[in-house]
Design a protein around this motif. Structure first.
Motif, short mmCIF file in Angstrom:
data_model
loop_
_atom_site.label_atom_id
_atom_site.label_comp_id
_atom_site.label_asym_id
_atom_site.label_seq_id
_atom_site.Cartn_x
_atom_site.Cartn_y
_atom_site.Cartn_z
N GLU A 126 0.68 -1.47 -0.07
CA GLU A 126 0.02 -0.09 0.04
C GLU A 126 0.76 1.78 -0.11
OE1 GLU A 126 -3.26 0.25 -0.69
OE2 GLU A 126 -3.33 -1.46 -1.24
N ASP A 127 1.72 1.44 0.75
CA ASP A 127 2.73 2.85 1.11
C ASP A 127 3.13 2.65 -1.03
OD1 ASP A 127 2.42 3.03 2.97
OD2 ASP A 127 4.57 1.78 4.05
N LEU A 128 4.00 1.29 -1.13
CA LEU A 128 4.36 1.10 -2.92
C LEU A 128 3.06 1.91 -4.44
CD1 LEU A 128 6.33 -2.51 -2.78
CD2 LEU A 128 7.37 0.56 -2.36
N ARG A 129 2.10 2.08 -3.46
CA ARG A 129 1.06 2.12 -4.80
C ARG A 129 0.86 3.15 -4.50
NH1 ARG A 129 -5.04 2.10 -4.90
NH2 ARG A 129 -5.27 1.72 -2.45
N LEU A 130 0.78 4.05 -3.03
CA LEU A 130 0.66 5.47 -2.74
C LEU A 130 1.33 6.45 -3.82
CD1 LEU A 130 -0.88 7.91 -1.10
CD2 LEU A 130 0.82 7.29 0.39
N ILE A 131 2.99 5.81 -3.21
CA ILE A 131 4.09 6.53 -4.02
C ILE A 131 3.50 6.79 -5.14
CG2 ILE A 131 6.80 6.78 -4.32
CD1 ILE A 131 6.75 5.33 -1.25
N LYS A 132 3.35 5.79 -6.34
CA LYS A 132 2.82 4.94 -7.58
C LYS A 132 2.22 6.55 -8.29
CE LYS A 132 3.44 2.53 -11.50
NZ LYS A 132 2.38 3.53 -12.17
N CYS A 133 1.66 6.96 -7.25
CA CYS A 133 0.21 7.69 -7.11
C CYS A 133 0.79 8.88 -7.29
CB CYS A 133 -1.48 7.20 -6.27
SG CYS A 133 -2.40 8.49 -6.60
N THR A 134 1.92 8.93 -6.12
CA THR A 134 2.06 10.84 -6.27
C THR A 134 3.32 10.69 -7.73
OG1 THR A 134 4.56 10.32 -5.03
CG2 THR A 134 2.46 10.69 -3.93
N GLU A 135 4.03 10.03 -8.11
CA GLU A 135 4.18 9.43 -8.97
C GLU A 135 3.49 9.55 -10.34
OE1 GLU A 135 8.48 7.37 -7.48
OE2 GLU A 135 6.71 6.17 -8.21
N ASP A 136 3.22 9.40 -10.51
CA ASP A 136 2.23 9.08 -11.55
C ASP A 136 1.16 10.68 -12.30
OD1 ASP A 136 2.22 6.53 -12.12
OD2 ASP A 136 0.62 5.85 -11.31
N ALA A 137 0.92 10.93 -10.81
CA ALA A 137 -0.15 12.42 -10.88
C ALA A 137 0.49 13.11 -11.05
CB ALA A 137 -0.47 13.13 -9.27
N LEU A 138 2.50 13.33 -10.61
CA LEU A 138 2.92 14.14 -11.16
C LEU A 138 3.49 14.50 -12.55
CD1 LEU A 138 4.90 16.10 -10.97
CD2 LEU A 138 7.20 14.45 -10.04
N VAL A 139 3.49 13.19 -13.26
CA VAL A 139 3.62 13.28 -14.87
C VAL A 139 2.37 13.63 -15.73
CG1 VAL A 139 3.79 11.21 -16.25
CG2 VAL A 139 5.33 10.69 -14.67
N ALA A 140 1.11 13.27 -14.93
CA ALA A 140 -0.24 14.20 -15.42
C ALA A 140 -0.03 15.72 -15.61
CB ALA A 140 -1.40 13.32 -14.68
N GLY A 141 0.28 15.31 -14.85
CA GLY A 141 0.50 17.61 -14.10
C GLY A 141 1.35 17.70 -15.43
N ILE A 142 2.58 17.34 -15.29
CA ILE A 142 3.12 17.43 -16.12
C ILE A 142 2.67 18.29 -17.28
CG2 ILE A 142 5.34 17.22 -16.92
CD1 ILE A 142 6.96 16.50 -14.40
N ALA A 143 2.00 16.95 -18.11
CA ALA A 143 1.56 16.43 -19.40
C ALA A 143 1.05 17.85 -19.81
CB ALA A 143 1.30 15.46 -19.71
#
Length: 258
Positions: A126-143
């Motif tokens: 669950e920690d890894l999933r949470l971290i990945k969500c922030t990373e995915d959101a960062l990629v989406a925001g930058i796009a």
């Protein structure tokens, strides 16, 4: 006031971004079970002191959202702490979720970035999933940081990723303008409405920084240090951040870690 940078000024910002990115990359590789948060802070101090023209953006920083001047070189947030974590005498344990947030000025220009990772071998999925969500959101925001788009397009993209993965979003703290100062205009909330807000233009430099908590969007300021922001329910948090420049050809990440 929102300031736009010239192409030459964006070039001048790159050394600070690369420096911050390189330190975070090295810290992720170095941080192990047993690493003391104060040793992380001291490592950053040494790197800053060894770089000509580099200055900490944190030491003696005293905004209205903190209590007194910050006295360290990096923010170290562990487990239920997600933002503004003050380094203290704590040795990391197997399975700790660590967020490192770093801002440094080099020759008068600031780079600001953050990463989250789990220490040791005992990582909770669950920690890894949470971290990945922030990373995915960062990629989406930058796009969405394209000339002609709106600030709300970035915010909406971040919020959409969070909700799609079952997380709620706190908008008290988010991204911000970056330049000669660490925190400038405009604010970049981690949720919003697409098509709304400031129209993005080449020359705008901002930090985009999604941060989420596992089971709440409520935070409180730890009274023991007057800075560290923790989840109200004790659940864990994660944080990812890059400083980017909007150019005629789209977004450019200044705090690269490769």
């Amino acid at each position: 006031m929102i300031e736009l940078k010239t192409p030459s000024e964006i070039e001048a910002m790159k050394p600070a971004g690369r420096f911050v990115g390189s330190i975070l990359k090295d810290l992720k590789a170095m941080t192990k079970v047993g690493t003391n948060l104060l040793d992380i802070d001291d490592y950053v101090r040494q790197r800053i002191e060894s770089c000509k023209g580099a200055e900490s953006c944190y030491v003696d920083y005293a905004p209205d959202f903190g209590t007194g001047p910050f006295a360290h070189y990096i923010c170290t947030s562990v487990n239920d702490a997600v933002l503004h974590g003050v380094p203290y005498d704590y040795k990391l344990k197997d399975g700790d979720l660590v967020s490192l947030d770093l801002a440094i000025s080099v020759d008068g220009w600031v780079g600001d970035s953050a990463i989250s990772f789990v220490v040791g071998q005992d990582a909770d999925p669950e920690d890894l999933r949470l971290i990945k969500c922030t990373e995915d959101a960062l990629v989406a925001g930058i796009a969405q940081a394209q000339p002609g788009n709106r600030l709300g397009d970035i915010s909406a993209a971040i919020g959409d990723v969070a909700r799609s993965q079952g997380y709620t979003v706190n908008v008290e703290f988010g991204g911000h303008g970056v330049g000669h100062v660490m925190h400038g205009d405009p604010l970049v909330p981690n949720d919003g409405k697409a098509g709304r807000g400031y129209r993005l233009r080449p020359g705008l430099v901002i930090a985009i920084e999604p941060w989420f908590l596992a089971t709440t969007d409520e935070i409180f300021q730890d009274p023991r240090d007057g800075w560290t922001l923790r989840s109200e329910d004790g659940s864990r948090g994660a944080h990812s951040e890059h400083t980017i420049a909007i150019t005629e050809n789209g977004p450019q990440i200044l705090t690269v870690r490769d």
